[in-house]
Design a protein around this motif. Sequence first.
Motif, PDB file in Angstrom:
ATOM      1  N   TRP A  63       0.874  -1.179   0.000  1.00 52.71           N
ATOM      2  CA  TRP A  63       0.000   0.000   0.000  1.00 52.71           C
ATOM      3  C   TRP A  63       0.915   1.234   0.000  1.00 52.71           C
ATOM      4  O   TRP A  63       2.100   1.162   0.281  1.00 52.71           O
ATOM      5  CB  TRP A  63      -0.903   0.018   1.237  1.00 52.71           C
ATOM      6  CG  TRP A  63      -0.125   0.234   2.495  1.00 52.71           C
ATOM      7  CD1 TRP A  63       0.507  -0.708   3.249  1.00 52.71           C
ATOM      8  CD2 TRP A  63       0.167   1.486   3.104  1.00 52.71           C
ATOM      9  NE1 TRP A  63       1.171  -0.131   4.292  1.00 52.71           N
ATOM     10  CE2 TRP A  63       0.978   1.214   4.231  1.00 52.71           C
ATOM     11  CE3 TRP A  63      -0.178   2.805   2.811  1.00 52.71           C
ATOM     12  CZ2 TRP A  63       1.451   2.218   5.066  1.00 52.71           C
ATOM     13  CZ3 TRP A  63       0.290   3.801   3.651  1.00 52.71           C
ATOM     14  CH2 TRP A  63       1.092   3.517   4.765  1.00 52.71           C
ATOM     15  N   GLU A  97      -0.135 -10.352  -4.350  1.00 55.65           N
ATOM     16  CA  GLU A  97      -1.199 -10.261  -3.345  1.00 55.65           C
ATOM     17  C   GLU A  97      -2.521  -9.888  -4.010  1.00 55.65           C
ATOM     18  O   GLU A  97      -2.598  -8.907  -4.758  1.00 55.65           O
ATOM     19  CB  GLU A  97      -0.832  -9.218  -2.286  1.00 55.65           C
ATOM     20  CG  GLU A  97      -1.862  -9.104  -1.170  1.00 55.65           C
ATOM     21  CD  GLU A  97      -1.407  -8.159  -0.068  1.00 55.65           C
ATOM     22  OE1 GLU A  97      -0.914  -8.661   0.960  1.00 55.65           O
ATOM     23  OE2 GLU A  97      -1.536  -6.943  -0.243  1.00 55.65           O
ATOM     24  N   GLN A  99      -6.244  -8.394  -3.929  1.00 56.68           N
ATOM     25  CA  GLN A  99      -6.856  -7.349  -3.115  1.00 56.68           C
ATOM     26  C   GLN A  99      -8.263  -7.019  -3.593  1.00 56.68           C
ATOM     27  O   GLN A  99      -8.573  -7.104  -4.783  1.00 56.68           O
ATOM     28  CB  GLN A  99      -6.005  -6.069  -3.147  1.00 56.68           C
ATOM     29  CG  GLN A  99      -4.642  -6.213  -2.489  1.00 56.68           C
ATOM     30  CD  GLN A  99      -3.811  -4.943  -2.601  1.00 56.68           C
ATOM     31  OE1 GLN A  99      -3.951  -4.168  -3.547  1.00 56.68           O
ATOM     32  NE2 GLN A  99      -2.940  -4.716  -1.631  1.00 56.68           N
ATOM     33  N   LEU A 189      -8.470  -0.843   0.831  1.00 53.44           N
ATOM     34  CA  LEU A 189      -7.985  -2.116   0.312  1.00 53.44           C
ATOM     35  C   LEU A 189      -8.174  -3.226   1.339  1.00 53.44           C
ATOM     36  O   LEU A 189      -7.968  -3.018   2.532  1.00 53.44           O
ATOM     37  CB  LEU A 189      -6.493  -2.031  -0.047  1.00 53.44           C
ATOM     38  CG  LEU A 189      -6.086  -1.143  -1.222  1.00 53.44           C
ATOM     39  CD1 LEU A 189      -4.563  -1.061  -1.302  1.00 53.44           C
ATOM     40  CD2 LEU A 189      -6.653  -1.668  -2.530  1.00 53.44           C
ATOM     41  N   THR A 191      -7.078  -7.405   1.828  1.00 50.27           N
ATOM     42  CA  THR A 191      -6.342  -8.549   1.299  1.00 50.27           C
ATOM     43  C   THR A 191      -7.289  -9.722   1.088  1.00 50.27           C
ATOM     44  O   THR A 191      -8.196  -9.953   1.885  1.00 50.27           O
ATOM     45  CB  THR A 191      -5.230  -8.951   2.272  1.00 50.27           C
ATOM     46  OG1 THR A 191      -4.367  -7.840   2.477  1.00 50.27           O
ATOM     47  CG2 THR A 191      -4.419 -10.113   1.728  1.00 50.27           C
TER      48      THR A 191
END
Length: 517
Positions: A63, A97, A99, A189, A191
């Motif tokens: 981020w 990752e 998101q 955001l 995860t």
Amino acid sequence: MNSNHLLLEEPIRMASILEPSKPSFFPAMTKIVGTLGPKSRTVEIISGCLKAGMSVARFDFSWGDNEFHQETLENLKIAVKSTKKLCAIMLDTGGPELQIVNKTEHPISLEADTKVILTPDQDKQATSNLLPINFHGLSKAVKKGDTIFIGQYLFSGNETTSVWLEVSELSGEDVVCLIKNSAALSGPLYTLHVSQIRIDLPTLTDKDKEVISTWGVRNNIDFLSLSYTRHAEDIRHARAFLSKLGELNQTQIFAKIENIEGLTHFDEILKEADGIILSRGILGIDLPPEKVFLFQKAAVYKCNMVGKPAVVNRVVDSMTDNLRPTRAEATDVANAVLDGSDAIILGAETLRGLYPVETVSTVGKICAEAEKVFNQDLYFKKTVKYVGEPMTHLESIASSAVRAAIKVKASVIICFTSSGRAARLIAKYRPTMPVISVVIPRLKTNQIRWTFSGAFEARQSLIIRGLFPMLADPRHPCQNLVNSLENSPFLKIEPLIPRLIQCSDLWWTSPRGTFRK
């Protein structure tokens, strides 16, 4: 054995538990990595964290943009200068990752036993019934019945801020899921993690490469935390990329083990990596709860035996919002130290926590207490047995120096080194006293200008348990370094000299004599 240290087998006097901890010149042997973010980016807060024991600053690029992190780093530089505390820089990649993107940033409430659609169409607005994701291949990777977890700071164990989904239907690129628990998601955001499913994305993404080649090069990062490391090839690929970026060829790569795939290939990853980060948050979802501690003990042991740093995260999550950790968290920190961990990573606790300085201080105090009952004798014997015979010259010097230091109850071991290797080997045997690593700069040239090396080597010692680095003045010849140390305003070691062990790549001395190769 130093009188300040006990063996776990020895009975601990109950009365001693009530005695206040004695102040020490050196902080805890176990190092603390603090993640800098919105709640910990001012000069004042960073200075407090440094004084409390933080030795490595982690910048999480999952981020925030380069400009935000650069402003934080500039404040770190000011804090380092004002506090005179060394601090290394760790860049943590975003990696592959997944998101959920919430452009409105309005809280989203998800109700148990209702359905929600995960869609790759990021132009759509996130609602309680539809969540846009940053990956187009999710519907091909999962099947009906698979488990998906979503949360802003996943896997803290707080069921009100993370949600458990079960795949119920696949519709084109969309994935329809049944919500298993009610939760409120807040922030821009979240995860997303699919349990035990391989996501076909590169470990070092194009975005990661851009960040490293710009922000990383500009700031000469000391450590690269490679998120979602799954194979040894991931490390080799990252190292090849760094080798093309000037001085970043010296940057150490720490493999972040976050899923079953990384655990399966742990041994081959350990051979390639400079250190290991045990990311217990995500891995704690892929593994049954009763297996997580087994992974930690096995992984830390393997790292200890080969002399590579083992770093543990997710220890005091509750301190994100509270001034004190839970009893279980305090015990978890202590057990990480007793297992042999080199460092503890603080994530959300310092990134967005209300008490970043207090968190660093509390974790440091727990580490210091745990170190007093660390069974160094048993650890030393296991390490010597693992190394076997014949030992290399450096291994022999390192183990002998530690044994001699303990026998004569030395207060400190001083190691002169240019590469840092000798100091790391001494620290590998976990002496009960601090190891001061005096890094002697070496003159080098790129045919255009002459520079001194050593800064990287000194800062990279800041993540190794028991190792406290100093960068020597290149104007002093090696034989005068001890004299300069005695007169150093930075290290007041005059009272310690009668109980001092000196060591270098070629020799080591103690009050009982000098020994050479």
